[in-house]
Design an enzyme around this catalytic site. Sequence first.
Site, mmCIF file in Angstrom:
data_model
loop_
_atom_site.group_PDB
_atom_site.id
_atom_site.type_symbol
_atom_site.label_atom_id
_atom_site.label_comp_id
_atom_site.label_asym_id
_atom_site.label_seq_id
_atom_site.Cartn_x
_atom_site.Cartn_y
_atom_site.Cartn_z
ATOM 1 N N ASN A 347 -20.691 -12.747 10.333
ATOM 2 C CA ASN A 347 -20.055 -13.986 10.790
ATOM 3 C C ASN A 347 -19.939 -14.965 9.630
ATOM 4 O OD1 ASN A 347 -18.807 -15.701 12.550
ATOM 5 N ND2 ASN A 347 -20.548 -15.959 13.927
ATOM 6 N N HIS A 378 -23.895 -22.014 19.648
ATOM 7 C CA HIS A 378 -23.690 -20.729 20.321
ATOM 8 C C HIS A 378 -23.662 -20.854 21.833
ATOM 9 C CE1 HIS A 378 -24.367 -18.547 16.508
ATOM 10 N NE2 HIS A 378 -23.772 -17.546 17.118
#
Length: 507
Positions: A347, A378
């Site tokens: 990521n 998140h």
Amino acid sequence: MADDGAPSTACTGSSLLQPLSELTDLPLDQVNFVACQLCALISAFWFRLFLHPSKTSPIIRHVVATLLGLYFAMFCFGWYALHFLVQSGLTYGIMILTGVEHMHKYCLVVALTYLSLCQITRVYVFDYGMYTADFTGPMMVITQKITSLAFEIHDGMARKEEHLTAGQKILAIRRMPSLLEYFSYNCNFMGILAGPTCSYNDYIGFIEGAPRRCRDYKDERKSSSKLRHSEPSPNMEVVRKVTTSFFCLLVFLSVCKVFPVERNIDDNFIANTPFYAQVVYLYLSMLTTRPKYYFVWTLADAINNAAGFGFNGYDSDGSARWDLISNLRILKIEFATSFKVFLDNWNIQTAHWLKRVCYERCPYHPTAATFILSAMWHGAYPGYYLTFLTGIVITLAARAVRHNVRPYFLHSSVHKLVYDVITWAATQIAICYTVIPFVLLSVGPSMKFYSSWYFSLHIGCILVAFVLPVKRRNLPLKDQQKSPVQESLQRHLEATDRTCSQKAKTT
């Protein structure tokens, strides 16, 4: 992709592909997502060939990219896609009304709060266990773009040049974006569903057909026009990435049910399986969860490349690089020999965002602050916070071991190989141990797993972090802020400089 055992959920988007969903036995929202990404891939080729900067104006490219992006979002998420416009519009108003001095702080708070409210509503009001394509996924990328843009505008319009790091100088924005440019950056069809995040300057350079980092040189006036006519074709790179992405999808669909993560907390498994076999199974079960991310991010990268976005200069051998906004490096992830190497290649654009808006700017405990921001971004599942709090401890311990132990293994290639093998195994197990709450989501199952391991890695890493010293380097502020992000940007700058110089010599 949905985890095995997740409850079925109603799709908020179009039901046009319901027959295909029933045929493949996949949730409709996932079918819609893949179909829209494939349509985006086709649209990207059309966008590059027929709406090339040499054939049309930036305004047309902005309008088409935005409208296509909103259409794909509506197809996948229905009216929930309006959240993308509301979040973007709200923060743009803050940018205009509050001024450049403090807008970056307000935008970070407002964008993150809006995202968090949507995530909490989705998790605790609608369906706690839903772990599939949902409207908050694109909002996470839009939040990154909003906050990155706000900080870059603040750097370019409110801070003095000498106070900026090398990376901040490259990314700094010197004028306020128009409303069309702002929505195009946030909601373009290439990245609205799965990202990745990119810098505003890179995106505007792509739309206008003149890479900003090459344009900033004094001696490139001739070479910039040359670059427009000799830009490399991304076709082979797109084919490679699309092939890789669907191979990863096939692997995931084939093996994800063979090694279910939930077996790690099954009472019979824990009671009757030797510990070494539990370690091996933990690694295999977590290994099979990664291909779904490889599929999504590699396909998203291919879509951007197909549109002509993502060119990152040339290698020393003259081959074109299309990794400007790549989000992962699969081989470096799977063969990582340290926690840091794994995180630096997983990521990637999110890691860059965290470093730009938090790690490089936080005056106190930047590592802890960065992990906490990552957990908040998140979502609302408790497992996310367990993962990132564990990550803080693991990171500090890994850093201490690397600084104190690694030098003893660098005297010979054999010793170095032994060190690499040991650290590879330790890194993979540490990663699996850290991220299993991220997959299990809830506190109960996560604590059950950690209890079955007697919290061994937590305890061991805390002891290592306290026992092994890590020297603090008393460096100037600019050196303290040096990060992999800036090193990457500097390499890109140097590569672009060489490209522009080569092109100038040929004219």
